[in-house]
Enzyme design. Sequence first.
Site, mmCIF file in Angstrom:
data_model
loop_
_atom_site.group_PDB
_atom_site.id
_atom_site.type_symbol
_atom_site.label_atom_id
_atom_site.label_comp_id
_atom_site.label_asym_id
_atom_site.label_seq_id
_atom_site.Cartn_x
_atom_site.Cartn_y
_atom_site.Cartn_z
ATOM 1 N N ALA A 87 -20.348 -35.524 40.023
ATOM 2 C CA ALA A 87 -21.606 -34.798 39.855
ATOM 3 C C ALA A 87 -21.352 -33.309 39.640
ATOM 4 C CB ALA A 87 -22.504 -35.018 41.072
ATOM 5 N N TYR A 88 -20.532 -32.730 40.506
ATOM 6 C CA TYR A 88 -20.255 -31.300 40.423
ATOM 7 C C TYR A 88 -19.530 -30.954 39.125
ATOM 8 C CZ TYR A 88 -18.669 -26.647 41.830
ATOM 9 O OH TYR A 88 -18.431 -25.302 41.892
ATOM 10 N N SER A 89 -18.463 -31.672 38.811
ATOM 11 C CA SER A 89 -17.680 -31.374 37.607
ATOM 12 C C SER A 89 -18.532 -31.506 36.345
ATOM 13 C CB SER A 89 -16.473 -32.316 37.521
ATOM 14 O OG SER A 89 -15.610 -32.149 38.630
ATOM 15 N N SER A 124 -21.835 -31.347 36.065
ATOM 16 C CA SER A 124 -22.897 -30.338 35.999
ATOM 17 C C SER A 124 -22.345 -28.986 35.564
ATOM 18 C CB SER A 124 -23.608 -30.210 37.349
ATOM 19 O OG SER A 124 -22.759 -29.661 38.343
ATOM 20 N N LYS A 125 -21.132 -28.655 36.006
ATOM 21 C CA LYS A 125 -20.531 -27.381 35.612
ATOM 22 C C LYS A 125 -20.049 -27.425 34.158
ATOM 23 C CE LYS A 125 -21.159 -25.113 39.421
ATOM 24 N NZ LYS A 125 -22.066 -23.936 39.487
#
Length: 247
Positions: free
Chosen positions: A153-155, A157-158
């Site tokens: 999710a984090y990777s 989204s960035k």
Amino acid sequence: MGTFSGQVALVTGAASGIGLAISRKLLEEGAKVVAYDINKTALDEAFASYGATVKIVAIDLTQQDQVNASVDEVIAEYGRIDMLINCAGITGITNTKSHEVCPENLQKVFELNFMSSFYTARAVLPQMLKANYGRILHMASVAGKEGNAGMLAYSSSKAAVIGMTKVQGKEYAETGITVNAMAPAVIRTPLVDAMPEAQVKYMTDKIPMKRCGTLDEAVNMALYIVSPQNSFTTGFTFDLTGGRATY
């Protein structure tokens, strides 16, 4: 007279971490800061000694109507927004393989990490276009360039933030507005401190300098990116990774 004397900066995620550190440095350099965060108590504590130079706004940045209304209010009060610095973000659930990722958590991470940056940029750009000047900085991550296992999710989204930066940089290249991103590796902030130590070690081991970045290093780079001196770089993602990413 500081570098940013007379300018107005809107900073999201301003109650802690990189957002707070950037906000305080901008204030030292003469800017007025509009501090956005969902945590009003933390905002009040962080800026208790700064008086009228800071406008505190408790806001849910994932709600576009709230963002639009607040930006309109800021422009009505100050007459300008010279800088937008998007630092609000969450990691979401980590140490999770993709087939085990909770779709609801992934959506929550995207709403804050990507959509809120889109909402704020969309809201401030018309005023910047009228002024023929603006500086937008989206906080990305090396995870958005290379991907961190266990952090879908984090990777992702960035990575989306980096893609948006490239698009916006090109779209407004002839208007006096620059749009750039910054991609830190591990910076010691509350967000990182809340992550499992195994995840932090996984990321730090990939850094050739074999250490975390500091808040001072992040702030110094950010302030250059949003300064008037940064006039010929746009659509670019600045590296802050101790040598991990060299592209």
